[in-house]
Design a protein around this motif. Structure first.
Motif, PDB file in Angstrom:
ATOM      1  N   THR A  59       0.689  -0.974  -0.152  1.00 16.83           N
ATOM      2  CA  THR A  59       0.316   0.051   0.008  1.00 16.83           C
ATOM      3  C   THR A  59       1.037   1.285  -0.028  1.00 16.83           C
ATOM      4  N   SER A  60       0.512   2.133  -1.183  1.00 15.37           N
ATOM      5  CA  SER A  60       1.619   3.197  -1.423  1.00 15.37           C
ATOM      6  C   SER A  60       1.252   4.283   0.211  1.00 15.37           C
ATOM      7  N   LYS A  61       2.289   5.516   0.823  1.00 12.41           N
ATOM      8  CA  LYS A  61       2.273   5.728   1.674  1.00 12.41           C
ATOM      9  C   LYS A  61       1.030   6.881   1.845  1.00 12.41           C
ATOM     10  N   TRP A  62       0.407   7.199   1.119  1.00 11.38           N
ATOM     11  CA  TRP A  62      -0.427   8.269   1.425  1.00 11.38           C
ATOM     12  C   TRP A  62      -1.920   7.049   1.694  1.00 11.38           C
ATOM     13  N   ARG A  63      -1.905   6.246   1.187  1.00  9.23           N
ATOM     14  CA  ARG A  63      -3.368   5.636   1.505  1.00  9.23           C
ATOM     15  C   ARG A  63      -3.142   4.498   2.953  1.00  9.23           C
ATOM     16  N   LEU A  64      -2.030   4.505   3.677  1.00  9.63           N
ATOM     17  CA  LEU A  64      -2.363   4.201   4.733  1.00  9.63           C
ATOM     18  C   LEU A  64      -1.671   5.231   6.187  1.00  9.63           C
ATOM     19  N   ALA A  65      -2.069   6.215   5.692  1.00 19.93           N
ATOM     20  CA  ALA A  65      -1.464   7.457   7.382  1.00 19.93           C
ATOM     21  C   ALA A  65      -2.973   7.102   7.692  1.00 19.93           C
ATOM     22  N   LEU A 181       0.158 -17.864  -5.090  1.00 19.60           N
ATOM     23  CA  LEU A 181       0.430 -16.972  -5.960  1.00 19.60           C
ATOM     24  C   LEU A 181      -0.330 -15.917  -4.994  1.00 19.60           C
ATOM     25  N   GLY A 182      -0.213 -15.686  -4.084  1.00 20.35           N
ATOM     26  CA  GLY A 182      -0.781 -14.255  -2.717  1.00 20.35           C
ATOM     27  C   GLY A 182       0.752 -13.779  -3.075  1.00 20.35           C
ATOM     28  N   ASN A 183       0.815 -12.475  -2.745  1.00 20.52           N
ATOM     29  CA  ASN A 183       1.385 -11.523  -2.522  1.00 20.52           C
ATOM     30  C   ASN A 183       2.772 -11.672  -1.459  1.00 20.52           C
ATOM     31  N   THR A 184       2.755 -12.807  -0.405  1.00 22.34           N
ATOM     32  CA  THR A 184       4.022 -12.961   0.321  1.00 22.34           C
ATOM     33  C   THR A 184       4.884 -14.489  -0.623  1.00 22.34           C
ATOM     34  N   ALA A 185       3.790 -15.169  -1.362  1.00 24.94           N
ATOM     35  CA  ALA A 185       4.364 -15.783  -2.466  1.00 24.94           C
ATOM     36  C   ALA A 185       4.909 -14.933  -3.276  1.00 24.94           C
ATOM     37  N   VAL A 186       5.076 -14.642  -4.157  1.00 26.46           N
ATOM     38  CA  VAL A 186       5.494 -13.921  -5.063  1.00 26.46           C
ATOM     39  C   VAL A 186       6.793 -12.882  -4.457  1.00 26.46           C
ATOM     40  N   TRP A 210      -3.974 -12.869 -10.906  1.00 29.51           N
ATOM     41  CA  TRP A 210      -3.686 -11.341 -12.038  1.00 29.51           C
ATOM     42  C   TRP A 210      -2.532 -10.692 -11.402  1.00 29.51           C
ATOM     43  N   VAL A 211      -1.590 -10.873 -11.898  1.00 26.30           N
ATOM     44  CA  VAL A 211      -0.294  -9.765 -11.243  1.00 26.30           C
ATOM     45  C   VAL A 211      -0.016  -8.315 -11.078  1.00 26.30           C
ATOM     46  N   LEU A 212      -0.138  -7.463 -11.042  1.00 28.54           N
ATOM     47  CA  LEU A 212      -0.524  -6.295 -11.175  1.00 28.54           C
ATOM     48  C   LEU A 212       0.802  -5.092 -10.501  1.00 28.54           C
ATOM     49  N   PRO A 213       1.408  -4.667 -10.951  1.00 31.49           N
ATOM     50  CA  PRO A 213       2.606  -3.043 -11.154  1.00 31.49           C
ATOM     51  C   PRO A 213       2.014  -2.815 -10.172  1.00 31.49           C
ATOM     52  N   PRO A 267      -5.734  -9.332  -5.381  1.00 26.36           N
ATOM     53  CA  PRO A 267      -5.122  -9.124  -5.765  1.00 26.36           C
ATOM     54  C   PRO A 267      -3.503  -9.105  -5.288  1.00 26.36           C
ATOM     55  N   THR A 268      -2.976 -10.059  -6.029  1.00 25.12           N
ATOM     56  CA  THR A 268      -1.345  -9.675  -6.428  1.00 25.12           C
ATOM     57  C   THR A 268      -0.775  -8.964  -6.626  1.00 25.12           C
ATOM     58  N   VAL A 269       0.020  -7.995  -5.846  1.00 27.80           N
ATOM     59  CA  VAL A 269       1.055  -7.205  -6.540  1.00 27.80           C
ATOM     60  C   VAL A 269       2.271  -7.074  -6.511  1.00 27.80           C
ATOM     61  N   SER A 270       3.358  -6.877  -7.067  1.00 27.77           N
ATOM     62  CA  SER A 270       4.425  -6.793  -7.740  1.00 27.77           C
ATOM     63  C   SER A 270       4.901  -5.820  -8.908  1.00 27.77           C
TER      64      SER A 270
END
Length: 437
Positions: A59-65, A181-186, A210-213, A267-270
């Motif tokens: 998560t980007s810093k703007w969304r977790l603040a 193939l989740g976030n931790t796996a990738v 689906w692997v998202l950038p 979503p899987t993000v990498s």
């Protein structure tokens, strides 16, 4: 009598405590560890942190603040876990919360008495009574490990216990299978798949994903999310089209063809995993069907000699301190009104904070939930009738997770912005119910 029991001092626990403190609501607060941060406290001595050394939040810093405590301006877009932990500690110190925490105190049981109050056993001592309980024990600590027939001679572990390529197991020169193939796996596969570490690395794919950038047009993906009032169906269709345009066909990278559209799974993000696949550093295998000594047998009949098997297969919801009669948990699903409280009137004193998988972030989720919780505690808000609560629970679950494929990981999915939009509307309705009562 209004007095709250808070269980846990992760981000859900301390943002709830801050709201209670501001409202002047009395509470007792227990944390089983010697520190705050929960899952984000790397090497947490309570054994329940799944953070690994290289972990950066997706998560980007703007969304977790937090609303009233901005993140440092010099942070990178996607901070390292150490920065998140420092931020959490700075929040707790800034708002004077640390002296209120009973550290090294494990809540062993919570039971309701006949007078509807709640009583706890903490480090063997009786505590209570409490009018309400805020359960903030997290949901990324109880590993879900698939049952694979046979016996494996190598090292088998869950991703929760992974720390570095050298701890708890030296992975250099090893032949490794990462299940999932989740976030931790990738993340782990991308780190270990480097040619300087693993001799060979395979990921086991149960189904296509689906692997998202992380970035789109030079900006973090989650910085361009549509507002909460935007129709969810249209939002998902637009998002799916954008994802397909950005990443192309997953099978071109050697992954199975997804059996769902983008955003119909968590979503899987990498920004690294697809490049590792394309470079041949990581290969893809189907399901593991059997363990045979030093070999793993896969669903396609192929066999590989493997040294390390890592299950990055998620977690199960678990509340070991609650009586099974007080928590309607079945198949990893707990139906909750606004993801916080069960419809049964007897249980309206038992609240779950942060028990969701919100997109894009969980960090400041309970901070939003605590607004309704405190309004309820202070008499500014009244819950709907039990029948209305049950109806709203079903409608919310259909809206937030009805489009996901059936899976234990999708039982607590919510869209963060839509959730907060609905929460504000519900608080207004609840205030009107209070006046009309």
């Amino acid at each position: 009598m209004t007095r709250v029991l808070i269980i846990g001092a992760g981000c859900s626990g301390f943002t709830t405590a801050k709201r209670l403190k501001d409202a002047g609501v009395a509470f007792d607060w227990f944390e089983m560890s010697d520190r705050i941060g929960g899952n984000w406290a790397y090497g947490n001595p309570n054994g329940r942190s799944a953070a690994y050394q290289s972990l950066h939040i997706d998560t980007s810093k703007w969304r977790l603040a937090f609303e009233d405590f901005p993140v440092p301006a010099n942070w990178p877009d996607f901070p390292h876990h150490s920065l998140i932990n420092d931020y959490f500690n700075a929040y707790v110190n800034h708002f004077g919360l640390r002296p209120l925490i009973h550290f090294n105190h494990e809540v062993q049981s919570v039971r309701q008495h006949e007078d509807a109050t709640w009583h706890a056993t903490v480090n063997g001592d009786a505590r209570g009574p409490y009018s309400h309980v805020a359960v903030a024990n997290g949901h990324h600590w109880c590993p879900n490990i698939p049952d694979i027939p046979g016996h494996f001679d190598g090292i088998e572990m869950h991703a929760r216990d992974y720390r570095t390529p050298f701890e708890p197991v030296n992975m250099v020169g090893k032949r490794i299978v990462v299940v999932g193939l989740g976030n931790t796996a990738v993340d782990i596969a991308s780190e270990l798949g480097q040619r300087t570490i693993a001799a060979r690395l395979w990921v086991r794919a149960r189904r296509g994903v689906w692997v998202l950038p992380k970035y789109r047009n030079g900006q973090p993906m989650d910085k361009t999310i549509l507002p909460g009032w935007f129709p969810l169906g249209l939002k998902r269709r637009l998002g799916a089209a954008a994802v397909k345009k950005m990443v192309g066909r997953m099978e071109d990278f050697g992954l199975p063809t997804p059996d769902h559209e983008p955003l119909e799974a968590h979503p899987t993000v990498s920004s690294e995993f697809l490049a590792r696949l394309g470079s041949g550093d990581i290969a893809v295998k189907p399901m593991v069907s059997e363990k045979v000594g030093s070999e793993l047998v896969f669903a396609d009949g192929s066999r590989e000699t493997v040294d390390v098997l890592i299950h990055a297969t998620g977690y199960r919801l678990s509340f070991p301190f609650l009586d099974a009669r007080d928590v309607a948990l079945k198949d990893n699903h707990l139906p909750l009104f606004k993801r916080m409280v069960q419809a049964e009137p007897r249980l309206h004193g038992l609240w779950f904070m942060g028990l969701a998988q919100p997109l894009p972030t969980l960090v400041n989720f309970a901070e939003q939930q605590s607004k309704l919780f405190v309004a309820h505690l202070t008499g500014a808000y009244t819950l709907p009738s039990p029948s209305d609560m049950a109806r709203i629970i079903a409608a919310d679950e259909a809206a937030h997770k009805g489009h996901y494929y059936s899976s234990p990981r999708h039982t607590i999915q919510v869209d963060f912005d839509r959730y907060c939009h609905d929460l504000r509307a519900e608080m207004t309705r609840g205030a009107k119910r209070k006046v009309a009562a």
